[in-house]
Scaffold this motif. Sequence first.
Motif, PDB file in Angstrom:
ATOM      1  N   UNK A 181       0.856  -1.179   0.000  1.00 56.02           N
ATOM      2  CA  UNK A 181       0.000   0.000   0.000  1.00 56.02           C
ATOM      3  C   UNK A 181       0.897   1.236   0.000  1.00 56.02           C
ATOM      4  N   UNK A 182       0.780   2.107  -0.977  1.00 54.63           N
ATOM      5  CA  UNK A 182       1.635   3.291  -1.023  1.00 54.63           C
ATOM      6  C   UNK A 182       1.463   4.144   0.239  1.00 54.63           C
ATOM      7  N   UNK A 183       2.592   4.589   0.793  1.00 56.93           N
ATOM      8  CA  UNK A 183       2.548   5.445   1.978  1.00 56.93           C
ATOM      9  C   UNK A 183       2.774   6.912   1.620  1.00 56.93           C
ATOM     10  N   UNK A 184       3.522   7.146   0.556  1.00 62.12           N
ATOM     11  CA  UNK A 184       3.752   8.509   0.068  1.00 62.12           C
ATOM     12  C   UNK A 184       3.619   8.487  -1.450  1.00 62.12           C
ATOM     13  N   UNK A 185       3.739   9.636  -2.070  1.00 63.05           N
ATOM     14  CA  UNK A 185       3.632   9.688  -3.533  1.00 63.05           C
ATOM     15  C   UNK A 185       4.839   9.037  -4.207  1.00 63.05           C
TER      16      UNK A 185
END
Length: 256
Positions: free
Chosen positions: A168-172
């Motif tokens: 799951x992406x945490x930042x861009x």
Amino acid sequence: MTTATSTAVPTLIGSVQRALRLLEAVGTHRDGAPAKQLAREAGLPLPTAYHLLRTLTHEGYLRRENGVFVFGEAAERLIGGGAGQKRRTSMTESLGRWSDAIGVPVYCAVYREGEIELIGVADSPAHPAVDEWAAFRETGHAHAIGQCLLRQLDETARGDHLDRHPVQPLTRHSVRDRQSLLDRLRSTARMEPVIERQEYALGTICAAIPITVGSTVASMAISMPSDQQDRLLPAVEQLRSEVTDLLRSLVLSISI
């Protein structure tokens, strides 16, 4: 008559003292010793020694094998705990020394029982560690130390981990999906540093190296502000050199 200046005599438990002398006597015999010999060496009457040996055996501190007494599981846990504490102290001192020498926070982690476990961090007010705002063990796909550990696993273990802790992406800047992560892990050589730029925390970059000690899957990492990215590779290579020298001298043991 007792006065205010009298020296207090500590209350000593004789039975505890005698039991400890028996344990000390057992410890001098690698293959164990019979009750009569232990009683003699501990300076105890044989009936007293028999009573204490039975009690220590019942509690798991001793066990009797072929007529001799040896340390039991409870005593071995105490001994092993001391050795484990000594190793942890040695690791903490080493991490602190490397952090001071390189001027960065230093992290150490292992992959144990299907989870990423951070076992040591050394930092300073001038070089603070990354704030664990999202649990490290659940976000291995997004930080260098987790990616380094995952890269060392076989396909089955890696797949099992990602099934339990989905990408799951945490930042861009984070890896976007599972396949992208797997492609990245497969595209780099096993012993190359893993570089992560602002994937876990904005404004922070990290690099991790694999540590090979027996069958242990371990990694060490550094972090720094993203505006110091020119320092990242030289710093992690310095860490690798320091760790390699210490492992060769057998000072550090990662046997978690």
